[in-house]
Design a protein around this motif. Structure first.
Motif, PDB file in Angstrom:
ATOM      1  N   ASN A   1       0.797  -1.214   0.000  1.00 34.61           N
ATOM      2  CA  ASN A   1       0.000   0.000   0.000  1.00 34.61           C
ATOM      3  C   ASN A   1       0.837   1.275   0.000  1.00 34.61           C
ATOM      4  O   ASN A   1       0.290   2.375   0.024  1.00 34.61           O
ATOM      5  CB  ASN A   1      -0.939   0.022   1.220  1.00 34.61           C
ATOM      6  N   SER A   2       2.144   1.142  -0.030  1.00 35.82           N
ATOM      7  CA  SER A   2       2.988   2.332  -0.102  1.00 35.82           C
ATOM      8  C   SER A   2       3.006   2.850  -1.533  1.00 35.82           C
ATOM      9  O   SER A   2       2.841   2.098  -2.498  1.00 35.82           O
ATOM     10  CB  SER A   2       4.407   2.002   0.337  1.00 35.82           C
ATOM     11  N   LEU A   3       3.206   4.167  -1.677  1.00 35.20           N
ATOM     12  CA  LEU A   3       3.154   4.788  -2.997  1.00 35.20           C
ATOM     13  C   LEU A   3       4.262   4.271  -3.896  1.00 35.20           C
ATOM     14  O   LEU A   3       4.032   3.956  -5.073  1.00 35.20           O
ATOM     15  CB  LEU A   3       3.254   6.308  -2.838  1.00 35.20           C
ATOM     16  N   ASN A   4       5.485   4.146  -3.357  1.00 37.82           N
ATOM     17  CA  ASN A   4       6.608   3.674  -4.177  1.00 37.82           C
ATOM     18  C   ASN A   4       6.389   2.239  -4.647  1.00 37.82           C
ATOM     19  O   ASN A   4       6.701   1.885  -5.788  1.00 37.82           O
ATOM     20  CB  ASN A   4       7.915   3.767  -3.383  1.00 37.82           C
ATOM     21  N   GLY A   5       5.837   1.402  -3.781  1.00 36.56           N
ATOM     22  CA  GLY A   5       5.614   0.019  -4.149  1.00 36.56           C
ATOM     23  C   GLY A   5       4.482  -0.155  -5.140  1.00 36.56           C
ATOM     24  O   GLY A   5       4.475  -1.097  -5.944  1.00 36.56           O
ATOM     25  N   ALA A   6       3.519   0.761  -5.112  1.00 42.88           N
ATOM     26  CA  ALA A   6       2.342   0.626  -5.973  1.00 42.88           C
ATOM     27  C   ALA A   6       2.510   1.294  -7.324  1.00 42.88           C
ATOM     28  O   ALA A   6       1.734   1.023  -8.253  1.00 42.88           O
ATOM     29  CB  ALA A   6       1.118   1.213  -5.271  1.00 42.88           C
ATOM     30  N   ILE A   7       3.501   2.175  -7.465  1.00 47.11           N
ATOM     31  CA  ILE A   7       3.633   2.949  -8.712  1.00 47.11           C
ATOM     32  C   ILE A   7       3.744   2.065  -9.954  1.00 47.11           C
ATOM     33  O   ILE A   7       3.042   2.284 -10.945  1.00 47.11           O
ATOM     34  CB  ILE A   7       4.826   3.928  -8.607  1.00 47.11           C
ATOM     35  N   PRO A   8       4.609   1.030  -9.972  1.00 44.30           N
ATOM     36  CA  PRO A   8       4.677   0.189 -11.190  1.00 44.30           C
ATOM     37  C   PRO A   8       3.331  -0.459 -11.521  1.00 44.30           C
ATOM     38  O   PRO A   8       2.924  -0.510 -12.699  1.00 44.30           O
ATOM     39  CB  PRO A   8       5.727  -0.865 -10.827  1.00 44.30           C
ATOM     40  N   HIS A   9       2.660  -0.982 -10.489  1.00 48.88           N
ATOM     41  CA  HIS A   9       1.351  -1.601 -10.700  1.00 48.88           C
ATOM     42  C   HIS A   9       0.348  -0.594 -11.269  1.00 48.88           C
ATOM     43  O   HIS A   9      -0.384  -0.880 -12.222  1.00 48.88           O
ATOM     44  CB  HIS A   9       0.832  -2.162  -9.376  1.00 48.88           C
ATOM     45  N   LEU A  10       0.324   0.613 -10.700  1.00 46.07           N
ATOM     46  CA  LEU A  10      -0.625   1.637 -11.144  1.00 46.07           C
ATOM     47  C   LEU A  10      -0.339   2.082 -12.568  1.00 46.07           C
ATOM     48  O   LEU A  10      -1.265   2.243 -13.375  1.00 46.07           O
ATOM     49  CB  LEU A  10      -0.567   2.840 -10.198  1.00 46.07           C
ATOM     50  N   LEU A  11       0.935   2.255 -12.900  1.00 47.92           N
ATOM     51  CA  LEU A  11       1.282   2.709 -14.249  1.00 47.92           C
ATOM     52  C   LEU A  11       0.838   1.691 -15.307  1.00 47.92           C
ATOM     53  O   LEU A  11       0.317   2.063 -16.359  1.00 47.92           O
ATOM     54  CB  LEU A  11       2.791   2.963 -14.347  1.00 47.92           C
ATOM     55  N   VAL A  12       1.065   0.416 -15.026  1.00 44.11           N
ATOM     56  CA  VAL A  12       0.637  -0.635 -15.978  1.00 44.11           C
ATOM     57  C   VAL A  12      -0.883  -0.652 -16.093  1.00 44.11           C
ATOM     58  O   VAL A  12      -1.441  -0.731 -17.196  1.00 44.11           O
ATOM     59  CB  VAL A  12       1.161  -2.007 -15.516  1.00 44.11           C
ATOM     60  N   ALA A  13      -1.576  -0.561 -14.946  1.00 43.62           N
ATOM     61  CA  ALA A  13      -3.044  -0.593 -14.950  1.00 43.62           C
ATOM     62  C   ALA A  13      -3.614   0.603 -15.702  1.00 43.62           C
ATOM     63  O   ALA A  13      -4.530   0.463 -16.534  1.00 43.62           O
ATOM     64  CB  ALA A  13      -3.565  -0.608 -13.508  1.00 43.62           C
ATOM     65  N   TYR A  14      -3.072   1.803 -15.442  1.00 43.85           N
ATOM     66  CA  TYR A  14      -3.590   3.005 -16.103  1.00 43.85           C
ATOM     67  C   TYR A  14      -3.322   2.972 -17.599  1.00 43.85           C
ATOM     68  O   TYR A  14      -4.181   3.326 -18.404  1.00 43.85           O
ATOM     69  CB  TYR A  14      -2.948   4.254 -15.495  1.00 43.85           C
TER      70      TYR A  14
END
Length: 420
Positions: free
Chosen positions: A108-121
Motif C-alpha cells: 500500500n505504499s506509494l513507491n511500491g504501488a507505482i509500477p502496478h498503477l502505471l501498468v493498470a492506467y
C-alpha cells in the motif's frame, strides 16, 4: 497518507478513461477543478467509511460528466464503462505481476504501488482508445437503454462481488472465484452485445437497401416521364411548324392557348421542388425523402422544401431518423389529402455547430390537445389506426441523439426533430 494518494490517483485515472472514450467536458476548467477535488474527497471518504463509498463516488462522477457535457445521455453508459476499464486495468497489472514475479502487488505504499498503477492506467487508457477508434460505430447501433443496462449491470455485479468478498474471511479463495466469475460474465455479456449489434446492423443494411431500391424506382419513373415529355415536346414543335408554314396565325394562337399555355402554367405550379435535396447527405436519406415528397406531390399536395446549407447526417442515425420522418410525413400527407388542403406542406432542414433541426409543418382543421393525439389507438382517420405518434415517440426515445418537440397552434401542426 500514501494509500489516500493511491486511491485519489485511481479515481482521477477513471475520469481520464471516460474522456478518452468521448472528449466531452474536457475543455471546461471547472470540470477539472471538481474532478480533482472529488478524487481527493472520495479517497478520504473511502478511508473513513470503507468500500460502501463507491456508491456516492459513482453518482458524483456520473453527475459531473452529465452536467459538464450539457446533459449528454451517453455518459450514463460511458461512466460505468470507464470504471470497468479501470477494473480490467487492475486485473491486467496483477496478471503481469504474477507472470513476472509470481506474486500480486499488495504494497500500500506509494513507491511500491507505482509500477502496478502505471501498468493498470496504461492498459485502461489504451483499451479506451481502441474502443473509441474501432468500436464506437458498433456501439451506436445499440439502443441507449441496452448499453446503460449492460454496463451498469456489469459494474455493480463486480462491486457486489467485492463487497461479499470483503465480508468473508477466505479472501484468497474468494478472490479467485471473483476473478473467474467476472471474466466469464464479461465474456458472455460482450458476446450478447456483439450479436445484438450485428442484428441491428443487418437491420440498418436492409433498410438502406430498401431506400436505395425506392430511389432507383423513382429515378426510372422520372426517366420515363422525361422520355414522354421529350416525345410530347417534339410533337408540339412539329405542330407549331405546320401552323407557321401554312401561315395560319389564328390556328397557331388557338393551339398555343389550348395546348401550350396550360402546360407552362402547370410547370410553374409544380407541387414540389426537389433541388434542395442536393444539400443533404447521405444518398439513402436523400432518396428516402425524395420518395416521400414525390408521393405527397402525386396527391396534389404542394411541398415547400428548404435545405439552405450542406448537411451530413451520420449513417448510424439513418434507420431511426427515416422511420421517424416517415411517420411524420405519412401522417401529414394523409391529413392534407383527407381535408383537401390547398396550403403547403413545409419541410425544413437547418444546421448549426451543435445540432441539426428538421421541421415539418402541415395545416390541420382539428384543434385536439396534443396529449390526446399521442394516446395509443386514438385516431381521426378511422378504425385500426392511431398508433403512428405512439410509435414515433418510441423511435425517438430509443435513440439518445434524437429528440422531438410537437406543437399545435392555430390549426398548424409542427413537429421538430433535433439531432445532437
Amino acid at each position: 497518507m500514501e494509500y489516500f494518494l493511491i486511491v485519489a490517483s485511481q479515481l482521477f485515472a477513471h475520469s481520464l478513461n471516460m474522456l478518452i472514450l468521448k472528449r466531452g467536458p474536457g475543455k471546461k476548467w471547472w470540470f477539472w477543478l471538481l474532478n480533482i477535488a472529488g478524487s481527493f474527497f472520495f479517497s478520504w471518504l473511502l478511508t473513513a467509511i470503507g468500500f460502501i463509498s463507491v456508491i456516492p463516488t459513482y453518482f458524483f462522477q456520473l453527475g459531473l460528466f452529465y452536467f459538464a457535457s450539457n446533459k449528454d445521455k451517453e455518459y450514463f453508459y460511458l461512466v460505468p464503462l470507464g470504471l470497468i476499464l479501470g477494473v480490467l486495468g487492475d486485473y491486467f497489472s496483477n496478471f503481469i505481476s504474477l507472470m513476472a514475479f509470481n506474486r500480486l502487488v499488495l504494497d500500500n505504499s506509494l513507491n511500491g504501488a507505482i509500477p502496478h498503477l502505471l501498468v493498470a492506467y496504461a492498459f485502461a487508457l489504451i483499451v479506451a482508445w481502441l474502443i473509441r477508434r474501432f468500436f464506437s460505430r458498433r456501439l451506436t447501433f445499440l439502443p441507449h437503454p441496452v448499453l446503460i443496462g449492460a454496463t451498469n449491470l456489469l459494474l455493480w455485479t463486480y462491486y457486489l462481488l467485492i463487497f461479499v468478498d470483503r465480508m468473508n474471511a477466505t479472501v484468497a479463495t474468494n478472490h479467485k472465484l471473483e476473478t473467474l466469475f467476472f471474466a466469464l460474465y464479461s465474456i458472455i455479456l460482450l458476446a450478447v452485445l456483439h450479436n445484438y449489434s450485428r442484428t441491428l446492423e443487418a437491420r440498418y443494411t436492409k433498410k438502406t437497401i430498401e431506400l436505395q431500391e425506392d430511389y432507383i424506382k423513382r429515378l426510372e419513373a422520372s426517366y420515363q416521364q422525361l422520355r414522354t415529355f421529350k416525345h410530347d415536346y417534339r410533337n408540339i414543335l412539329y405542330t407549331l411548324n405546320a401552323y407557321i408554314e401554312e401561315e395560319d396565325l389564328a390556328g397557331l394562337k388557338q393551339y398555343y392557348q389550348k395546348n401550350i399555355l396550360p402546360t407552362n402554367l402547370a410547370l410553374e405550379d409544380r407541387p414540389v421542388d426537389l433541388n434542395p435535396l442536393a444539400n443533404l447527405e447521405p444518398l439513402n436519406l436523400r432518396s428516402f425523402l425524395m420518395v416521400k415528397l414525390m408521393e405527397a406531390s402525386t396527391k396534389n399536395i404542394k411541398v415547400k422544401l428548404a435545405i439552405p446549407d450542406k448537411i451530413t447526417i451520420k449513417n448510424s442515425l439513418i434507420v431511426d431518423l427515416s422511420e421517424a420522418l416517415g411517420i411524420i410525413l405519412d401522417n401529414a400527407t394523409e391529413e392534407m389529402t383527407a381535408n383537401q388542403s390547398h396550403e403547403a406542406l413545409i419541410v425544413q432542414f437547418l444546421t448549426d455547430p451543435k445540432k441539426i433541426t428538421i421541421t415539418v409543418k402541415n395545416p390541420t382543421p382539428t384543434e385536439l390537445p396534443l396529449h390526446q393525439l399521442k394516446m395509443q389507438h386514438f385516431t381521426t382517420k378511422g378504425a385500426d389506426r392511431g398508433n403512428g405518434l405512439t410509435i414515433l415517440d418510441q423511435v425517438i426515445n430509443r435513440n439518445p441523439h434524437l429528440s422531438l418537440s410537437t406543437k399545435l397552434v392555430e390549426q398548424e401542426f409542427t413537429q421538430r426533430i433535433t439531432i445532437k
